[in-house]
Design a protein around this motif. Structure first.
Motif, mmCIF file in Angstrom:
data_model
loop_
_atom_site.group_PDB
_atom_site.id
_atom_site.type_symbol
_atom_site.label_atom_id
_atom_site.label_comp_id
_atom_site.label_asym_id
_atom_site.label_seq_id
_atom_site.Cartn_x
_atom_site.Cartn_y
_atom_site.Cartn_z
ATOM 1 N N ARG A 223 2.922 -11.707 -12.009
ATOM 2 C CA ARG A 223 3.932 -12.371 -11.753
ATOM 3 C C ARG A 223 4.177 -12.183 -10.063
ATOM 4 N N PHE A 224 4.324 -10.910 -9.736
ATOM 5 C CA PHE A 224 4.539 -10.420 -8.341
ATOM 6 C C PHE A 224 3.331 -11.035 -7.483
ATOM 7 N N VAL A 225 2.296 -10.816 -8.027
ATOM 8 C CA VAL A 225 1.130 -11.399 -7.146
ATOM 9 C C VAL A 225 1.118 -13.104 -7.123
ATOM 10 N N ALA A 226 1.426 -13.673 -8.141
ATOM 11 C CA ALA A 226 1.392 -15.246 -8.144
ATOM 12 C C ALA A 226 2.537 -15.703 -7.306
ATOM 13 N N ASP A 227 3.846 -14.871 -7.339
ATOM 14 C CA ASP A 227 4.763 -15.314 -6.564
ATOM 15 C C ASP A 227 4.602 -15.290 -5.264
ATOM 16 N N ALA A 228 3.912 -14.099 -4.502
ATOM 17 C CA ALA A 228 3.635 -13.600 -3.251
ATOM 18 C C ALA A 228 2.579 -14.881 -2.784
ATOM 19 N N ASP A 229 1.747 -14.945 -3.377
ATOM 20 C CA ASP A 229 0.572 -15.940 -3.062
ATOM 21 C C ASP A 229 1.256 -17.177 -3.067
ATOM 22 N N ALA A 230 1.943 -17.783 -4.011
ATOM 23 C CA ALA A 230 2.506 -19.135 -3.647
ATOM 24 C C ALA A 230 3.247 -19.279 -2.414
ATOM 25 N N ALA A 231 4.226 -18.123 -2.236
ATOM 26 C CA ALA A 231 4.992 -17.973 -0.943
ATOM 27 C C ALA A 231 4.292 -17.993 0.314
ATOM 28 N N PHE A 232 3.232 -17.317 0.299
ATOM 29 C CA PHE A 232 2.353 -16.990 1.634
ATOM 30 C C PHE A 232 0.960 -17.277 1.260
ATOM 31 N N PRO A 233 0.786 -18.657 1.013
ATOM 32 C CA PRO A 233 -0.820 -18.989 0.863
ATOM 33 C C PRO A 233 -1.714 -18.674 1.731
ATOM 34 N N ASP A 234 -1.298 -18.379 3.123
ATOM 35 C CA ASP A 234 -2.109 -18.040 4.288
ATOM 36 C C ASP A 234 -2.400 -16.422 4.386
ATOM 37 N N HIS A 235 -1.670 -15.803 3.247
ATOM 38 C CA HIS A 235 -1.673 -14.233 3.339
ATOM 39 C C HIS A 235 -1.926 -13.946 1.968
ATOM 40 N N PRO A 236 -2.842 -14.144 1.210
ATOM 41 C CA PRO A 236 -2.853 -13.727 -0.299
ATOM 42 C C PRO A 236 -3.197 -12.350 -0.538
ATOM 43 N N PHE A 237 -2.716 -11.748 -1.610
ATOM 44 C CA PHE A 237 -3.088 -10.400 -2.084
ATOM 45 C C PHE A 237 -4.674 -10.368 -2.475
ATOM 46 N N ASP A 238 -5.021 -9.117 -1.734
ATOM 47 C CA ASP A 238 -6.303 -8.655 -2.533
ATOM 48 C C ASP A 238 -6.402 -7.672 -3.776
ATOM 49 N N VAL A 239 -6.678 -8.359 -4.734
ATOM 50 C CA VAL A 239 -6.364 -7.767 -6.094
ATOM 51 C C VAL A 239 -7.549 -6.976 -6.739
ATOM 52 N N HIS A 240 -7.170 -5.849 -7.325
ATOM 53 C CA HIS A 240 -8.256 -4.900 -7.604
ATOM 54 C C HIS A 240 -7.477 -4.526 -9.118
ATOM 55 N N ASP A 241 -8.452 -4.152 -10.008
ATOM 56 C CA ASP A 241 -7.895 -3.492 -11.502
ATOM 57 C C ASP A 241 -8.162 -2.192 -11.460
#
Length: 263
Positions: A223-241
C-alpha cells in the motif's frame, strides 16, 4: 551505486538504537562502503529513564530529523549518501528527505512506513501479528508518562507471539538477544505533515519488501508503494523483494547488503 563509495546512513525503528544495524554496518564496510547508524534522540546511549519520567517525553519528529540531518550534511561532503530506514524509521527517512532532498542520492525503505496520506488511513491494512501484543507489553500509562514504555519479555506467550511477529525465521535465543539491545521507551510525538512524502519524492527511492514480515504485513508495504507511485508517477519506487522477517535481515545482513550495494 556500484563503483562509487557511498555513505549509507541507517535509521532504526521504534524502541531500537543504532546497535541493531551493527551486522549490516560491518558487512557494508567490508565491501568497501562507508556506513554508520544514527541513534535517534533518547535512544541508545541517550536512552535515560529518569525517576518518574521518560527522556522521550516531548521528543518528536523535528528532533529526529535534526539528528539525522546533521549526519547527512557531514556525510554528503564526502560523496553520495543513501538514507536507509526500517519500520517506523521510514517516517524519519521521509521527513529528512523532505528537508534536504538535494543531499541524498537515494532513500531506501526496508519494510518501512512511507506515508502519502494520513497515518490513520493505513490502519487495518493487512494483518499484523504485532498489534494484538502491544497492550500486553505496555509498562506505564503513555499519557501520564508522555511516551510509550514497554517491558520486553524473555519467555511465555507474549514472547512466543513476538517471535512469530518479529523473527519467525530465527531462534528464541536470537530474539532474546535482539530484545536485550532494545530500548524501553519510544516517542509519542509524530508530525503528521512532516512525515508525508512531498519534496523528498524527487529523491530516487527504493522499497525493499520483506516477504516474511508479520509485524508490518506485506499488504501494508504494498500500500505504501502503490500510494507513493500514484501520488508521484514521475518518481516511482524501485522495488525489490527480500525473504526475511521484520528483523531477521538485521541479524543476517548479506541479502540487504547485496541490494544496497547493487542499487
Amino acid at each position: 551505486m556500484s563503483g562509487v563509495i557511498t555513505t549509507f546512513v541507517l535509521v532504526h525503528g521504534a524502541f531500537c538504537s543504532a546497535a541493531v544495524w551493527s551486522p549490516l554496518v560491518r558487512e557494508l564496510t567490508l565491501r568497501g562502503h562507508r556506513a554508520l547508524a544514527v541513534d535517534l534522540p533518547g535512544h541508545g546511549p541517550t536512552a535515560r529513564v529518569p525517576d518518574g519520567g521518560s527522556a522521550l517525553a516531548g521528543v518528536g519528529t523535528a528532533d529526529d530529523v535534526a539528528a539525522v540531518r546533521a549526519v547527512v550534511e557531514r556525510a554528503a561532503r564526502n560523496g553520495p549518501v543513501a538514507l536507509v530506514g526500517t519500520s517506523r524509521g521510514g517516517l524519519t527517512v521521509t521527513a529528512t528527505a523532505n528537508a534536504v532532498p538535494d543531499l541524498l542520492a537515494r532513500a531506501v525503505y526496508v519494510s518501512a512506513w512511507c506515508c502519502t496520506a494520513p497515518r490513520a488511513s493505513y490502519d487495518g491494512v493487512g494483518e499484523s501479528l504485532l498489534d494484538p501484543l502491544v497492550g500486553g507489553l505496555l509498562a506505564a500509562d503513555p499519557v501520564a508518562l508522555g511516551a510509550l514504555r514497554v517491558a520486553w519479555p524473555t519467555s511465555g506467550e507474549t514472547f512466543d507471539g513476538l517471535r512469530r511477529a518479529l523473527l519467525a525465521d530465527g531462534t528464541a535465543d536470537e530474539l532474546r538477544g535482539y530484545l536485550a539491545s532494545m530500548d524501553t521507551d519510544e516517542s509519542l510525538h509524530i508530525d503528521e505533515e512532516a512525515i508525508r512524502l512531498r519534496a523528498g519524492a524527487a529523491v530516487p527511492r527504493t522499497y525493499v519488501r520483506l516477504t516474511e514480515d508479520r509485524a508490518l504485513p506485506l499488504a501494508l508495504q504494498d500500500r505504501f508503494v502503490a500510494d507513493a507511485d500514484a501520488a508521484f508517477p514521475d518518481h516511482p519506487f524501485d522495488v525489490h523483494d527480500l525473504r526475511s522477517s521484520h528483523v531477521g535481515f538485521q541479524l543476517r545482513p548479506d541479502g540487504l547488503a547485496d541490494l544496497l550495494t547493487g542499487a
